[in-house]
Design an enzyme around this catalytic site. Sequence first.
Site, PDB file in Angstrom:
ATOM      1  N   LYS A 124       0.843  -1.211   0.000  1.00  0.00           N
ATOM      2  CA  LYS A 124       0.000   0.000   0.000  1.00  0.00           C
ATOM      3  C   LYS A 124       0.871   1.251   0.000  1.00  0.00           C
ATOM      4  O   LYS A 124       1.723   1.428   0.860  1.00  0.00           O
ATOM      5  CB  LYS A 124      -0.908  -0.002   1.239  1.00  0.00           C
ATOM      6  CG  LYS A 124      -1.842   1.206   1.308  1.00  0.00           C
ATOM      7  CD  LYS A 124      -2.896   1.050   2.395  1.00  0.00           C
ATOM      8  CE  LYS A 124      -2.569   1.743   3.678  1.00  0.00           C
ATOM      9  NZ  LYS A 124      -2.559   3.208   3.637  1.00  0.00           N
ATOM     10  N   ASP A 141      -3.607   4.118  -2.156  1.00  0.00           N
ATOM     11  CA  ASP A 141      -4.502   4.694  -1.134  1.00  0.00           C
ATOM     12  C   ASP A 141      -4.546   6.209  -1.298  1.00  0.00           C
ATOM     13  O   ASP A 141      -3.958   6.950  -0.512  1.00  0.00           O
ATOM     14  CB  ASP A 141      -3.990   4.283   0.255  1.00  0.00           C
ATOM     15  CG  ASP A 141      -4.982   4.593   1.356  1.00  0.00           C
ATOM     16  OD1 ASP A 141      -6.136   4.951   1.052  1.00  0.00           O
ATOM     17  OD2 ASP A 141      -4.599   4.471   2.534  1.00  0.00           O
ATOM     18  N   LYS A 189      -7.502   7.989  -1.670  1.00  0.00           N
ATOM     19  CA  LYS A 189      -8.776   8.506  -1.115  1.00  0.00           C
ATOM     20  C   LYS A 189      -9.316   9.672  -1.956  1.00  0.00           C
ATOM     21  O   LYS A 189      -9.474  10.798  -1.482  1.00  0.00           O
ATOM     22  CB  LYS A 189      -8.604   8.922   0.346  1.00  0.00           C
ATOM     23  CG  LYS A 189      -8.247   7.759   1.260  1.00  0.00           C
ATOM     24  CD  LYS A 189      -8.315   8.126   2.735  1.00  0.00           C
ATOM     25  CE  LYS A 189      -7.989   6.957   3.642  1.00  0.00           C
ATOM     26  NZ  LYS A 189      -6.570   6.584   3.642  1.00  0.00           N
ATOM     27  N   ASP A 194     -13.982  14.112  -5.241  1.00  0.00           N
ATOM     28  CA  ASP A 194     -14.211  15.318  -6.050  1.00  0.00           C
ATOM     29  C   ASP A 194     -15.470  15.066  -6.880  1.00  0.00           C
ATOM     30  O   ASP A 194     -16.139  14.049  -6.677  1.00  0.00           O
ATOM     31  CB  ASP A 194     -12.976  15.590  -6.935  1.00  0.00           C
ATOM     32  CG  ASP A 194     -12.780  17.078  -7.200  1.00  0.00           C
ATOM     33  OD1 ASP A 194     -13.765  17.727  -7.616  1.00  0.00           O
ATOM     34  OD2 ASP A 194     -11.665  17.585  -7.009  1.00  0.00           O
ATOM     35  N   THR A 217     -11.832   7.476  10.652  1.00  0.00           N
ATOM     36  CA  THR A 217     -11.819   7.104  12.074  1.00  0.00           C
ATOM     37  C   THR A 217     -11.262   8.232  12.940  1.00  0.00           C
ATOM     38  O   THR A 217     -11.405   8.211  14.150  1.00  0.00           O
ATOM     39  CB  THR A 217     -10.999   5.815  12.306  1.00  0.00           C
ATOM     40  OG1 THR A 217      -9.760   5.959  11.611  1.00  0.00           O
ATOM     41  CG2 THR A 217     -11.716   4.598  11.799  1.00  0.00           C
ATOM     42  N   ARG A 257      -2.889  -5.071  14.839  1.00  0.00           N
ATOM     43  CA  ARG A 257      -1.671  -5.250  15.628  1.00  0.00           C
ATOM     44  C   ARG A 257      -1.517  -6.715  16.003  1.00  0.00           C
ATOM     45  O   ARG A 257      -2.392  -7.258  16.690  1.00  0.00           O
ATOM     46  CB  ARG A 257      -1.715  -4.394  16.905  1.00  0.00           C
ATOM     47  CG  ARG A 257      -1.628  -2.890  16.623  1.00  0.00           C
ATOM     48  CD  ARG A 257      -0.262  -2.559  16.034  1.00  0.00           C
ATOM     49  NE  ARG A 257      -0.120  -1.171  15.651  1.00  0.00           N
ATOM     50  CZ  ARG A 257      -0.319  -0.687  14.419  1.00  0.00           C
ATOM     51  NH1 ARG A 257      -0.706  -1.489  13.441  1.00  0.00           N
ATOM     52  NH2 ARG A 257      -0.097   0.581  14.156  1.00  0.00           N
ATOM     53  N   GLN A 281      -2.647   4.179  17.006  1.00  0.00           N
ATOM     54  CA  GLN A 281      -3.965   3.638  16.664  1.00  0.00           C
ATOM     55  C   GLN A 281      -4.764   3.450  17.943  1.00  0.00           C
ATOM     56  O   GLN A 281      -4.283   2.867  18.912  1.00  0.00           O
ATOM     57  CB  GLN A 281      -3.825   2.274  15.958  1.00  0.00           C
ATOM     58  CG  GLN A 281      -3.113   2.331  14.630  1.00  0.00           C
ATOM     59  CD  GLN A 281      -4.039   2.763  13.499  1.00  0.00           C
ATOM     60  OE1 GLN A 281      -5.142   3.244  13.744  1.00  0.00           O
ATOM     61  NE2 GLN A 281      -3.585   2.620  12.269  1.00  0.00           N
ATOM     62  N   ARG A 298       3.423  -0.035  10.510  1.00  0.00           N
ATOM     63  CA  ARG A 298       4.593   0.065  11.403  1.00  0.00           C
ATOM     64  C   ARG A 298       5.033  -1.203  12.114  1.00  0.00           C
ATOM     65  O   ARG A 298       6.246  -1.392  12.273  1.00  0.00           O
ATOM     66  CB  ARG A 298       4.353   1.217  12.398  1.00  0.00           C
ATOM     67  CG  ARG A 298       4.443   2.564  11.703  1.00  0.00           C
ATOM     68  CD  ARG A 298       3.812   3.661  12.517  1.00  0.00           C
ATOM     69  NE  ARG A 298       2.369   3.482  12.613  1.00  0.00           N
ATOM     70  CZ  ARG A 298       1.545   4.280  13.274  1.00  0.00           C
ATOM     71  NH1 ARG A 298       2.051   5.324  13.934  1.00  0.00           N
ATOM     72  NH2 ARG A 298       0.248   4.067  13.290  1.00  0.00           N
TER      73      ARG A 298
HETATM   74  O1  C5P Z   1       1.368   1.693  10.792  1.00  0.00           O
HETATM   75  P1  C5P Z   1      -0.061   1.262  10.837  1.00  0.00           P
HETATM   76  O2  C5P Z   1      -0.228  -0.248  10.857  1.00  0.00           O
HETATM   77  O3  C5P Z   1      -0.854   1.947  11.929  1.00  0.00           O
HETATM   78  O4  C5P Z   1      -0.633   1.757   9.437  1.00  0.00           O
HETATM   79  C1  C5P Z   1      -1.955   1.672   9.105  1.00  0.00           C
HETATM   80  C2  C5P Z   1      -2.196   2.204   7.718  1.00  0.00           C
HETATM   81  O5  C5P Z   1      -3.597   2.256   7.505  1.00  0.00           O
HETATM   82  C3  C5P Z   1      -1.691   3.619   7.482  1.00  0.00           C
HETATM   83  O6  C5P Z   1      -1.262   3.708   6.126  1.00  0.00           O
HETATM   84  C4  C5P Z   1      -2.885   4.481   7.733  1.00  0.00           C
HETATM   85  O7  C5P Z   1      -2.893   5.668   6.993  1.00  0.00           O
HETATM   86  C5  C5P Z   1      -4.020   3.586   7.267  1.00  0.00           C
HETATM   87  N1  C5P Z   1      -5.316   3.862   7.914  1.00  0.00           N
HETATM   88  C6  C5P Z   1      -5.521   3.797   9.277  1.00  0.00           C
HETATM   89  N2  C5P Z   1      -6.750   4.029   9.828  1.00  0.00           N
HETATM   90  C7  C5P Z   1      -7.757   4.343   9.042  1.00  0.00           C
HETATM   91  C8  C5P Z   1      -7.577   4.410   7.668  1.00  0.00           C
HETATM   92  C9  C5P Z   1      -6.330   4.165   7.119  1.00  0.00           C
HETATM   93  O8  C5P Z   1      -4.606   3.502  10.010  1.00  0.00           O
HETATM   94  N3  C5P Z   1      -8.923   4.552   9.590  1.00  0.00           N
END
Ligand code: C5P
Length: 231
Positions: free
Chosen positions: A34, A63, A65, A68, A118, A178, A187, A208
């Site tokens: 992604k 991604d 998003k 428009d 979110t 996670r 998060q 991450r």
């Molecule tokens: O590093 P991590 O696992 O938190 O990354 C989650 C990915 O999902 C990031 O690219 C983030 O922008 C995306 N994302 C998110 N929560 C959302 C929508 C997208 O964490 N509600």
Amino acid sequence: MTPISGLAVALDTVSVDEASDWATAVAPHAELIKLGLEFYLRNGASGVAAVRESAPDCGLFLDLKLHDIPATVAGGARAVAALEPAVLTVHAAGGADMVAAASAELPKTTIAAVTVLTSLSAEDLAELGLPESEKLVPLWAATAVAAGAKAIVSSAQEVGALRSALGSEVSLITPGIRPAGTSSNDQSRVATPQRAIDAGANVLVVGRPITQSPDPEQAAAAVAAEIKGAL
Ligand code: C5P
């Protein structure tokens, strides 16, 4: 189109070299890589194409998003068509015609609709004159799917309700995943792969915990194994 499923690794960086290194490391274990808005705005389509060369067997999850008027979103979709994204995100808030325009432009791509961000609290939604997310998410998801979206992006907390409402044809893409025993970073609503899959998720987005691990290849292998074990 069979619903997409598996591990999507979020390569959240603006560096082509760093994203390419991560792509190489996770490629044997991920279905999708992604790349997001920051990366695209800095590096453009050529940067995306360069990263893909490091993971030629992974699908591209773009991604961006998009949000428009339908004609502009159709033009944006056309502009990335040569990258052949497996997944392209758009905002469900753009309305049915906008989602339909993206879907018509890229028939081989899974158009994934983002419902309510979110990051928006109940107070934020009220300030915007919108009802609570419990009402908006299923309504916007159903509208997007009826307009041609093949996937919905949602938190693991919403997956169960969306799966019941939308049936099995729609892919549910879930970030905030996670693996058991790892940091939640920033998060706030996290779930383990097992919980997300049990609730009905198809695609788990993990960033991450993999990219910031001392050994991204091993970390991706471990998450992929956790996903396979849960399926
Ligand atoms: O590093 P991590 O696992 O938190 O990354 C989650 C990915 O999902 C990031 O690219 C983030 O922008 C995306 N994302 C998110 N929560 C959302 C929508 C997208 O964490 N509600």
